[in-house]
Design a protein around this motif. Structure first.
Motif, mmCIF file in Angstrom:
data_model
loop_
_atom_site.group_PDB
_atom_site.id
_atom_site.type_symbol
_atom_site.label_atom_id
_atom_site.label_comp_id
_atom_site.label_asym_id
_atom_site.label_seq_id
_atom_site.Cartn_x
_atom_site.Cartn_y
_atom_site.Cartn_z
ATOM 1 N N PHE A 33 -17.928 4.540 1.267
ATOM 2 C CA PHE A 33 -16.524 4.155 1.387
ATOM 3 C C PHE A 33 -15.768 5.244 2.138
ATOM 4 O O PHE A 33 -16.016 6.425 1.930
ATOM 5 C CB PHE A 33 -15.884 4.001 -0.006
ATOM 6 C CG PHE A 33 -16.698 3.175 -0.961
ATOM 7 C CD1 PHE A 33 -17.714 3.755 -1.708
ATOM 8 C CD2 PHE A 33 -16.452 1.824 -1.107
ATOM 9 C CE1 PHE A 33 -18.479 3.006 -2.587
ATOM 10 C CE2 PHE A 33 -17.214 1.060 -1.986
ATOM 11 C CZ PHE A 33 -18.230 1.653 -2.718
ATOM 12 N N TYR A 35 -11.813 6.640 2.882
ATOM 13 C CA TYR A 35 -10.400 6.591 2.510
ATOM 14 C C TYR A 35 -9.629 7.625 3.332
ATOM 15 O O TYR A 35 -10.153 8.673 3.685
ATOM 16 C CB TYR A 35 -10.208 6.924 1.025
ATOM 17 C CG TYR A 35 -10.734 5.892 0.062
ATOM 18 C CD1 TYR A 35 -12.057 5.894 -0.342
ATOM 19 C CD2 TYR A 35 -9.884 4.918 -0.465
ATOM 20 C CE1 TYR A 35 -12.539 4.948 -1.230
ATOM 21 C CE2 TYR A 35 -10.362 3.966 -1.363
ATOM 22 C CZ TYR A 35 -11.684 3.998 -1.737
ATOM 23 O OH TYR A 35 -12.150 3.061 -2.629
ATOM 24 N N GLN A 37 -6.188 9.974 3.202
ATOM 25 C CA GLN A 37 -5.139 10.490 2.314
ATOM 26 C C GLN A 37 -4.155 11.315 3.138
ATOM 27 O O GLN A 37 -4.531 12.304 3.765
ATOM 28 C CB GLN A 37 -5.730 11.347 1.204
ATOM 29 C CG GLN A 37 -4.685 11.774 0.172
ATOM 30 C CD GLN A 37 -5.230 12.699 -0.889
ATOM 31 O OE1 GLN A 37 -6.115 13.516 -0.642
ATOM 32 N NE2 GLN A 37 -4.726 12.576 -2.115
ATOM 33 N N GLU A 42 -1.224 8.623 -1.927
ATOM 34 C CA GLU A 42 -2.287 7.735 -2.333
ATOM 35 C C GLU A 42 -3.351 7.605 -1.267
ATOM 36 O O GLU A 42 -3.110 7.836 -0.083
ATOM 37 C CB GLU A 42 -1.729 6.367 -2.697
ATOM 38 C CG GLU A 42 -1.082 5.606 -1.564
ATOM 39 C CD GLU A 42 -0.504 4.297 -2.061
ATOM 40 O OE1 GLU A 42 0.690 4.272 -2.376
ATOM 41 O OE2 GLU A 42 -1.259 3.311 -2.115
ATOM 42 N N PHE A 43 -4.505 7.214 -1.716
ATOM 43 C CA PHE A 43 -5.645 7.034 -0.843
ATOM 44 C C PHE A 43 -5.582 5.631 -0.232
ATOM 45 O O PHE A 43 -5.516 4.646 -0.951
ATOM 46 C CB PHE A 43 -6.940 7.156 -1.640
ATOM 47 C CG PHE A 43 -7.196 8.533 -2.159
ATOM 48 C CD1 PHE A 43 -6.563 8.997 -3.297
ATOM 49 C CD2 PHE A 43 -8.072 9.373 -1.497
ATOM 50 C CE1 PHE A 43 -6.795 10.272 -3.773
ATOM 51 C CE2 PHE A 43 -8.314 10.653 -1.973
ATOM 52 C CZ PHE A 43 -7.680 11.095 -3.111
ATOM 53 N N PHE A 45 -7.522 2.822 1.547
ATOM 54 C CA PHE A 45 -8.887 2.366 1.808
ATOM 55 C C PHE A 45 -9.013 1.961 3.265
ATOM 56 O O PHE A 45 -8.159 1.254 3.813
ATOM 57 C CB PHE A 45 -9.211 1.185 0.897
ATOM 58 C CG PHE A 45 -10.497 0.492 1.257
ATOM 59 C CD1 PHE A 45 -10.480 -0.690 1.977
ATOM 60 C CD2 PHE A 45 -11.711 1.037 0.886
ATOM 61 C CE1 PHE A 45 -11.661 -1.325 2.320
ATOM 62 C CE2 PHE A 45 -12.899 0.408 1.223
ATOM 63 C CZ PHE A 45 -12.879 -0.778 1.933
ATOM 64 N N SER A 48 -15.794 -0.006 3.931
ATOM 65 C CA SER A 48 -16.955 0.301 3.110
ATOM 66 C C SER A 48 -18.205 -0.335 3.708
ATOM 67 O O SER A 48 -18.112 -1.322 4.453
ATOM 68 C CB SER A 48 -16.751 -0.185 1.669
ATOM 69 O OG SER A 48 -16.534 -1.577 1.625
ATOM 70 N N THR A 58 -11.194 -4.455 5.439
ATOM 71 C CA THR A 58 -9.813 -4.932 5.428
ATOM 72 C C THR A 58 -8.790 -3.822 5.645
ATOM 73 O O THR A 58 -7.667 -4.098 6.016
ATOM 74 C CB THR A 58 -9.496 -5.636 4.098
ATOM 75 O OG1 THR A 58 -9.851 -4.770 3.014
ATOM 76 C CG2 THR A 58 -10.261 -6.936 3.983
#
Lengths: 113, 111
Positions: A33, A35, A37, A42-43, A45, A48, A58
């Protein structure tokens, strides 16, 4: 090994340059995955993989961002023509399952100047 | 879209006190929740998790409470120590989908 290895730790790119980040997942983990930051918030996305196949993309920006996980190679996240807003810490995680047991790497700090 | 969020961005406690970090989520279909701790310069570290069929789960010095009625998750840290100072994130998954994070809460422990 038992850790997710991300390289490089720091990356500085001028606006418009390409950036490529790498992630070696834990052996035996099928899922990877990515991410993003920004400023300890917040992370977000991004994408993946299940083995070398995209599992969920997405969160990937439609332009400029691409990622791969090829057999016997670290996974990679590539940003073409970087922008200032791409400055962030990019984290990779791996897991045996899609929904739990994530182990995170220490991240790559990308600074676009 | 639906998101996971936190009530308070910062929390400051005295060493030895108990800490409570809160998280609100809006997706009633979320079935698995995780708390992560992030120290400076490091990636998120798993603390504790809970499935939606449970209300409470305890670990060593940490307890997670889940209130599905009001879609609220909390992390309780007993006898908070300076080493607990970090940013804490809640995260959720729905079905077989990958994990989504909420915004963090910075916990500062004063000696």
């Amino acid at each position: 090994g038992e850790e997710v290895a991300q390289t490089p730790k720091h990356l500085v790119r001028g606006e418009g340059q390409k950036a490529k980040l790498y992630c070696a997942p834990i052996k035996g983990h099928s899922y990877v995955f990515w991410y993003q930051q920004v400023l300890k918030n917040e992370f977000k996305f991004l994408i993946s993989f299940q083995n070398e196949n995209v599992f969920d993309e997405t969160g990937m920006p439609k332009e400029r961002f691409s990622a791969k996980c090829l057999p016997n190679s670290p996974c990679s996240l590539e940003i073409q023509a970087t922008k200032l807003e791409d400055s962030a810490v990019y984290f990779c995680a791996s897991a045996m399952y899609a929904t739990y047991g994530y182990t995170f790497g220490s991240g790559t700090r990308l600074t676009v100047v | 879209g639906e998101s996971v969020g936190l009530h308070l961005p910062t929390l400051s406690v005295q060493e030895g006190d108990n800490s409570i970090i809160n998280c609100a989520y809006s997706n009633s279909a979320s079935d698995y929740f995780i708390w992560y701790k992030q120290e400076s310069g490091k990636g998120p570290q798993f603390i504790i998790d809970i499935r939606s069929n449970m209300d409470k789960r305890q670990g060593q010095r940490v307890t997670v409470l889940l209130n599905k009625t009001v879609k609220h998750l909390s992390l309780q840290i007993a006898a908070t120590q300076p080493g607990d100072s970090a940013v804490y994130f809640c995260a959720e998954t729905v079905g077989n989908n990958d994990m989504r994070f909420g915004a963090g809460t910075r916990l500062t422990v004063k000696p």
